[in-house]
Design a protein around this motif. Structure first.
Motif, PDB file in Angstrom:
ATOM      1  N   GLN A 181       4.728  -8.543 -10.348  1.00 27.70           N
ATOM      2  CA  GLN A 181       5.642  -7.404 -10.469  1.00 27.70           C
ATOM      3  C   GLN A 181       4.979  -6.110 -10.006  1.00 27.70           C
ATOM      4  N   GLU A 182       3.662  -6.022 -10.210  1.00 29.48           N
ATOM      5  CA  GLU A 182       2.921  -4.819  -9.843  1.00 29.48           C
ATOM      6  C   GLU A 182       1.825  -5.190  -8.850  1.00 29.48           C
ATOM      7  N   LEU A 183       1.895  -4.561  -7.692  1.00 26.69           N
ATOM      8  CA  LEU A 183       0.945  -4.879  -6.628  1.00 26.69           C
ATOM      9  C   LEU A 183       0.174  -3.610  -6.273  1.00 26.69           C
ATOM     10  N   SER A 184      -1.157  -3.638  -6.466  1.00 25.62           N
ATOM     11  CA  SER A 184      -1.984  -2.484  -6.085  1.00 25.62           C
ATOM     12  C   SER A 184      -2.605  -2.753  -4.722  1.00 25.62           C
ATOM     13  N   LEU A 185      -2.370  -1.846  -3.785  1.00 24.53           N
ATOM     14  CA  LEU A 185      -3.016  -1.956  -2.471  1.00 24.53           C
ATOM     15  C   LEU A 185      -4.374  -1.271  -2.580  1.00 24.53           C
ATOM     16  N   ILE A 186      -5.447  -2.001  -2.213  1.00 18.70           N
ATOM     17  CA  ILE A 186      -6.792  -1.446  -2.354  1.00 18.70           C
ATOM     18  C   ILE A 186      -7.586  -1.552  -1.059  1.00 18.70           C
ATOM     19  N   ALA A 187      -8.578  -0.684  -0.932  1.00 18.54           N
ATOM     20  CA  ALA A 187      -9.477  -0.638   0.219  1.00 18.54           C
ATOM     21  C   ALA A 187     -10.589   0.334  -0.153  1.00 18.54           C
ATOM     22  N   GLN A 188     -11.559   0.540   0.732  1.00 14.86           N
ATOM     23  CA  GLN A 188     -12.520   1.607   0.472  1.00 14.86           C
ATOM     24  C   GLN A 188     -11.828   2.940   0.696  1.00 14.86           C
ATOM     25  N   ASP A 189     -11.003   2.994   1.733  1.00 17.77           N
ATOM     26  CA  ASP A 189     -10.207   4.180   2.077  1.00 17.77           C
ATOM     27  C   ASP A 189      -8.864   3.673   2.594  1.00 17.77           C
ATOM     28  N   LEU A 190      -7.854   3.674   1.712  1.00 16.57           N
ATOM     29  CA  LEU A 190      -6.553   3.100   2.065  1.00 16.57           C
ATOM     30  C   LEU A 190      -5.929   3.797   3.273  1.00 16.57           C
ATOM     31  N   THR A 191      -6.196   5.103   3.409  1.00 18.05           N
ATOM     32  CA  THR A 191      -5.564   5.861   4.504  1.00 18.05           C
ATOM     33  C   THR A 191      -6.164   5.490   5.861  1.00 18.05           C
ATOM     34  N   ALA A 242      10.307  -8.084  -2.453  1.00 17.15           N
ATOM     35  CA  ALA A 242      11.097  -7.363  -3.472  1.00 17.15           C
ATOM     36  C   ALA A 242      10.223  -6.986  -4.652  1.00 17.15           C
ATOM     37  N   ILE A 243       8.884  -6.949  -4.422  1.00 16.30           N
ATOM     38  CA  ILE A 243       7.962  -6.609  -5.516  1.00 16.30           C
ATOM     39  C   ILE A 243       8.338  -5.214  -6.022  1.00 16.30           C
ATOM     40  N   PRO A 244       8.659  -5.068  -7.307  1.00 12.86           N
ATOM     41  CA  PRO A 244       9.209  -3.786  -7.794  1.00 12.86           C
ATOM     42  C   PRO A 244       8.221  -2.631  -7.846  1.00 12.86           C
ATOM     43  N   TRP A 245       6.949  -2.922  -8.132  1.00 12.24           N
ATOM     44  CA  TRP A 245       5.969  -1.854  -8.286  1.00 12.24           C
ATOM     45  C   TRP A 245       4.851  -1.978  -7.238  1.00 12.24           C
ATOM     46  N   ILE A 246       4.733  -0.999  -6.352  1.00  4.24           N
ATOM     47  CA  ILE A 246       3.653  -0.965  -5.350  1.00  4.24           C
ATOM     48  C   ILE A 246       2.823   0.290  -5.615  1.00  4.24           C
ATOM     49  N   ARG A 247       1.523   0.070  -5.924  1.00  8.47           N
ATOM     50  CA  ARG A 247       0.669   1.184  -6.326  1.00  8.47           C
ATOM     51  C   ARG A 247      -0.405   1.425  -5.257  1.00  8.47           C
ATOM     52  N   SER A 296      11.201   8.847  -1.175  1.00  8.20           N
ATOM     53  CA  SER A 296      12.496   8.148  -0.980  1.00  8.20           C
ATOM     54  C   SER A 296      12.493   6.720  -1.521  1.00  8.20           C
ATOM     55  N   GLU A 297      11.324   6.146  -1.802  1.00  9.45           N
ATOM     56  CA  GLU A 297      11.251   4.742  -2.214  1.00  9.45           C
ATOM     57  C   GLU A 297      10.691   4.594  -3.634  1.00  9.45           C
ATOM     58  N   ASP A 298      11.536   4.295  -4.618  1.00  6.74           N
ATOM     59  CA  ASP A 298      11.062   4.142  -6.006  1.00  6.74           C
ATOM     60  C   ASP A 298      10.039   3.033  -6.166  1.00  6.74           C
ATOM     61  N   ARG A 299      10.083   2.025  -5.282  1.00  4.21           N
ATOM     62  CA  ARG A 299       9.154   0.898  -5.446  1.00  4.21           C
ATOM     63  C   ARG A 299       7.722   1.299  -5.128  1.00  4.21           C
ATOM     64  N   ILE A 300       7.543   2.366  -4.345  1.00  5.72           N
ATOM     65  CA  ILE A 300       6.189   2.910  -4.175  1.00  5.72           C
ATOM     66  C   ILE A 300       6.016   3.907  -5.319  1.00  5.72           C
ATOM     67  N   LEU A 301       5.150   3.546  -6.250  1.00  2.97           N
ATOM     68  CA  LEU A 301       5.110   4.292  -7.515  1.00  2.97           C
ATOM     69  C   LEU A 301       4.693   5.752  -7.312  1.00  2.97           C
ATOM     70  N   PRO A 302       5.194   6.646  -8.154  1.00  4.42           N
ATOM     71  CA  PRO A 302       4.797   8.068  -8.094  1.00  4.42           C
ATOM     72  C   PRO A 302       3.392   8.226  -8.676  1.00  4.42           C
ATOM     73  N   TYR A 303       2.448   7.641  -7.987  1.00  2.58           N
ATOM     74  CA  TYR A 303       1.068   7.578  -8.487  1.00  2.58           C
ATOM     75  C   TYR A 303       0.136   7.535  -7.277  1.00  2.58           C
ATOM     76  N   MET A 304      -0.967   8.266  -7.383  1.00  2.00           N
ATOM     77  CA  MET A 304      -1.981   8.205  -6.325  1.00  2.00           C
ATOM     78  C   MET A 304      -3.360   8.218  -6.953  1.00  2.00           C
ATOM     79  N   ASP A 305      -4.187   7.244  -6.539  1.00  2.00           N
ATOM     80  CA  ASP A 305      -5.608   7.300  -6.900  1.00  2.00           C
ATOM     81  C   ASP A 305      -6.297   7.878  -5.678  1.00  2.00           C
TER      82      ASP A 305
END
Ligand code: SF4
Length: 442
Positions: free
Chosen positions: A193-203, A227-232, A251-260
């Protein structure tokens, strides 16, 4: 069936490597056992980018050695960043270890362990060439079924002067979009349900691939093909966040209002010596831009105190910045002078006790700020992913809101209503503590 016991140390990226080794070994006919006494092979996947992590790795290896001393038929294998950093020099330091495998040896784990237990001839330190996982590799999640991280790149092309990661993990290597989407679709089928995209530098994702491959195109494809609901989004680099990414987040609720998004510091002089590609003014602009585009966003950052040449004035500037810009979550680390880092021979090294004093000052200040910030959720109803029974008491359920990442941020304690682990429920917040929230399911 040969058995192994795996201890995974370090960051979420290293945990993914452990999960791939777990998957490959199980696929290769090995059995994972929770009790090291029952294991033929004791496997420690290490971290090694800073001295405290090196010390922890050695401590765990020595602990595993005690099982081998009791039962000499066992094998002790060490993998990961400690091996990639110190290579064969570890053989003299850790004589009880039977096999050392560098970070790039993940894909070869079955063959190397099979050779070891069969007594076949092989080098004691194995440092295979660069490896980049893809969706074809078996992976067994060690996290609850409903959440996972996906590593979209390996290595890093930035050259922050305090950091050993580029010399350990190598140059930036990005996975292809099709490959990442394939892995996400598999995780979605398994209930994530919750998928965190990770890297050394995601950008930096895709900078080593063609022009069409970058974070925005990846996210657009993920939104369209899963259709994964939470993308962090984790480990973003401040100057790498563009308006288009913010527009998509808005514009996309599935990309969570969160930034590390690690800032590391705010003093322009310190950031310059760290070779970070932004200064104080850029950070102010960045925060205004982000909060302008995604007003409800939760910002997590990391600060490093005690960098060579850091003055009392720099620390006061950091305190003023935190008081004024009020970040939701802040991790604070002390600079460690790493052998081989670009900053190793910088003058004006800060004494350890002063680093500790500065770190405690910032942590204390941030705890006050966190408690004040969390008040804004009282009375609101927010989406919460249920993790299960609270770690404190069976009388409460525990979950995390969209504003709280796993393992590093606070949680939501649920004192009314029922739900299962993995459910996403609406919780009305009735109380805020220093790092945690309390409320009932509506
Ligand atoms: S961005 Fe900087 S701190 Fe992060 S891994 Fe790369 S070099 Fe290290």
């Amino acid at each position: 069936m040969p058995t192994f016991h795996l201890v995974s140390l370090g960051c979420a990226k290293n945990l993914v490597d452990s999960e791939v080794m777990l998957g490959l070994l199980q696929e290769g006919g090995w059995e994972m056992v929770a009790d090291p006494e029952q294991a033929n092979v004791l496997l420690v996947n290490t971290c090694g980018f800073i001295q405290p992590a090196v010390e922890e790795a050695i401590e765990v290896i020595l602990e595993m050695e005690t099982y081998k001393k009791i039962d000499s038929s066992k094998f002790l294998v060490v993998t990961g960043c400690l091996v990639q950093r110190y290579k064969a020099s570890l053989e003299d330091e850790l004589k009880e270890v039977d096999l050392f495998i560098g970070t790039e040896g993940v894909a070869k784990i079955v063959q190397l362990l099979d050779c070891l237990v069969e007594g076949a001839e092989q080098e004691k330190t194995q440092l295979p060439d660069r490896f980049l996982m893809d969706a074809s590799y078996a992976r067994t999640l060690s996290t609850p079924f409903f959440r996972s991280s996906v590593k979209i790149t390996e290595g890093c092309n930035n050259r922050c002067t305090y950091c050993m990661i580029p010399s350990i993990r190598g140059e930036l290597r990005s996975r292809g979009i099709d490959d990442i989407v394939l892995e996400l679709q598999r995780l979605e089928k398994d209930g994530v349900q919750e998928l965190s995209l990770i890297a050394q530098d995601l950008t930096a994702y895709g900078n080593d691939l063609d022009k069409e491959t970058h974070l925005l195109t990846l996210l657009t494809r993920i939104l369209a093909q899963t259709a994964i609901p939470w993308i962090r989004l984790m480990y973003l680099y401040p100057s790498g966040v563009g308006d288009d990414l913010l527009a998509l987040m808005q514009s996309e609720d599935r990309i969570l209002p969160y930034m590390d998004i690690p800032f590391q510091h705010v003093s322009a002089a310190v950031l310059k010596r760290m070779h970070r590609r932004y200064g104080y003014a850029d950070l102010l602009q960045f925060i205004e831009k982000v909060r302008g585009a995604v007003p409800d966003i939760a910002l997590r950052s990391t600060m490093m105190v005690g960098f060579p040449g850091e003055t009392e004035g720099d620390v006061r500037q950091l305190e003023e910045f935190l008081r004024e810009y009020r970040l939701d979550h802040v991790g604070v680390f002390s600079y460690t002078n790493e052998e081989g880092a670009l900053s190793e021979f910088y003058e004006n090294q800060v004494p350890e006790e002063l680093k500790e004093e500065r770190r405690n000052r910032i942590l204390t200040l941030q705890a006050e700020i966190s408690e004040q910030i969390l008040q804004k959720y009282v009375g609101r109803t927010i989406p919460v992913l249920v993790e299960g029974l609270s770690r404190e008491t069976d009388l409460l359920l525990e979950g995390r809101s969209v504003y709280q990442a796993p393992d590093i941020d606070g949680c939501v304690l649920i004192n009314d209503g029922n739900a299962n682990p993995g459910d996403i429920v609406q919780v009305q917040i009735t109380e805020a503590q220093i790092y945690d929230l309390l409320g009932g399911i509506v």
